[in-house]
Design an enzyme around this catalytic site. Structure first.
Site, PDB file in Angstrom:
ATOM      1  N   ASP A 120       0.874  -1.043  -0.151  1.00 57.08           N
ATOM      2  CA  ASP A 120       0.044   0.104  -0.003  1.00 57.08           C
ATOM      3  C   ASP A 120       0.872   1.140  -0.073  1.00 57.08           C
ATOM      4  OD1 ASP A 120      -3.153   0.807   0.530  1.00 57.08           O
ATOM      5  OD2 ASP A 120      -1.832   1.889   2.012  1.00 57.08           O
ATOM      6  N   ARG A 121       0.724   1.972   0.948  1.00 57.33           N
ATOM      7  CA  ARG A 121       1.612   3.223   0.929  1.00 57.33           C
ATOM      8  C   ARG A 121       3.121   2.895   1.184  1.00 57.33           C
ATOM      9  NH1 ARG A 121      -1.409   6.947  -0.936  1.00 57.33           N
ATOM     10  NH2 ARG A 121       0.035   8.570  -0.034  1.00 57.33           N
ATOM     11  N   HIS A 149     -11.133   8.255   0.058  1.00 57.14           N
ATOM     12  CA  HIS A 149     -10.114   8.986   1.236  1.00 57.14           C
ATOM     13  C   HIS A 149      -9.063   9.520   0.290  1.00 57.14           C
ATOM     14  CE1 HIS A 149      -8.886   5.199  -0.256  1.00 57.14           C
ATOM     15  NE2 HIS A 149      -7.672   4.928   0.144  1.00 57.14           N
ATOM     16  N   TYR A 203      -0.867  11.260   2.309  1.00 54.21           N
ATOM     17  CA  TYR A 203      -1.590  11.206   1.270  1.00 54.21           C
ATOM     18  C   TYR A 203      -1.731  12.356   0.368  1.00 54.21           C
ATOM     19  CZ  TYR A 203      -3.793   6.838   2.177  1.00 54.21           C
ATOM     20  OH  TYR A 203      -4.076   5.168   2.460  1.00 54.21           O
ATOM     21  N   HIS A 230      -6.975  -7.045   0.764  1.00 59.47           N
ATOM     22  CA  HIS A 230      -5.993  -5.868   0.533  1.00 59.47           C
ATOM     23  C   HIS A 230      -5.007  -6.271   1.463  1.00 59.47           C
ATOM     24  CE1 HIS A 230      -4.046  -2.059   0.074  1.00 59.47           C
ATOM     25  NE2 HIS A 230      -4.489  -1.726   1.375  1.00 59.47           N
TER      26      HIS A 230
END
Length: 292
Positions: free
Chosen positions: A107-108, A152, A212, A272
């Site tokens: 992910d990030r 988001h 983000y 995920h």
């Protein structure tokens, strides 16, 4: 009590002016660095790290802005660029005695890993990405009604102030919605681990939003420059990804091929949070990657 990866040492390592990372370190052998995603901490790697530590030195940090790592202010919108966060990771490994290492991110953390591979090609020997698209491709495919799944991304891309206020007002509900909605197997994130993630996230709202927000601004600048220059990842790359392409209308493997010269792309059935839902499959893929 803060949860830890059993059998690992936990250290605070200075990586930049005024910034230290919390890192779990264990095992021995060739080094591999594991970078967590949202809304998690290094604890998401607890199963994978324990397995890899049998024959690798495993380093699992909290990214800057997350978990027990420092959370610097972001006055110019660049403190949480993936370039800055990737430099943290390189500095961390170097401080622990490793000039070259394999790198896996979820992910990030996978976006940080991608930037590290592009910026430090002589340092990152192998690279794995778990369930994310490169930043430019993500923005390209998120369009129309289907983009609602990424609400988001747009919320946290807004100027400082309102996103932080809205999320802080209902932090557990906000972060918990992703932990609940993105997992095929909720039991993979037990209640004590879930509580740890929620606590860490509600204490880090400004820095998580800044991370983000960077992906809608400075990260786009950096990735666009690489795309225009034709820069690609030169090390062996493995991508594990859910099949969102059918819903969002893209070919994930083709998008990744534009970034990686030596790519193994696998579509998986896990949710995920695959390092927690299917750790054996992730370990198998990482071991195969590091053998290439």
């Amino acid at each position: 009590m803060t949860l830890t990866i059993e059998g690992f040492d936990h250290r605070r390592v200075p990586v930049a002016d005024g910034v230290s990372l919390n890192a779990a370190v264990g095992g021995s052998g060739s080094p591999v660095v594991l970078l967590h995603g949202f809304p998690q901490t290094h604890l998401m790697w607890r199963h994978v790290a324990a397995d890899l530590a049998a024959d690798h030195t495993v380093i699992a940090p909290d990214l800057r802005g997350y978990g027990a790592s420092d959370k610097p202010a972001d006055p110019d919108g660049r403190a949480y660029s993936k370039r800055t966060m990737a430099a943290d990771v390189v500095a961390l490994a170097r401080a622990l005695g490793h000039e070259r290492f394999a790198l896996a991110g979820h992910d990030r953390g996978a976006l940080v890993a991608l930037r590290a591979g592009l910026d430090h090609p002589d340092t990152v020997t192998h690279l794995a990405s778990l369930d994310v698209l490169p930043t430019l491709d993500m923005w390209d495919v998120m369009r129309g009604a289907s983009a609602a799944v990424g609400f988001h991304l747009y919320l946290m891309a807004q100027p400082p102030g309102l996103p932080e206020q809205m999320i802080s007002a209902s932090a557990d509900a906000f972060f918990g919605s992703f932990l609940d909605g993105w997992a095929n197997d909720p039991a993979a994130i037990p209640s004590d681990v879930r509580a740890e993630y929620l606590k860490a996230s509600r204490e880090a709202v400004p820095s998580i939003v800044a991370d983000y927000r960077a992906s809608a601004s400075v990260d786009v600048e950096h990735d666009t420059a690489d795309r225009e220059a034709g820069n690609r990842l030169q090390m062996p790359v493995t991508v594990l990804q859910q099949d969102w392409g059918a819903a969002l209308g893209y070919d994930a493997a083709a998008l990744w091929e534009a970034w990686a010269a030596d790519l193994e792309h696998t579509t998986v059935t896990s949710g995920h949070f695959m390092a927690e839902e299917s750790p054996a499959a992730v370990v198998k893929a990482l071991r195969a990657l590091m053998a290439r």
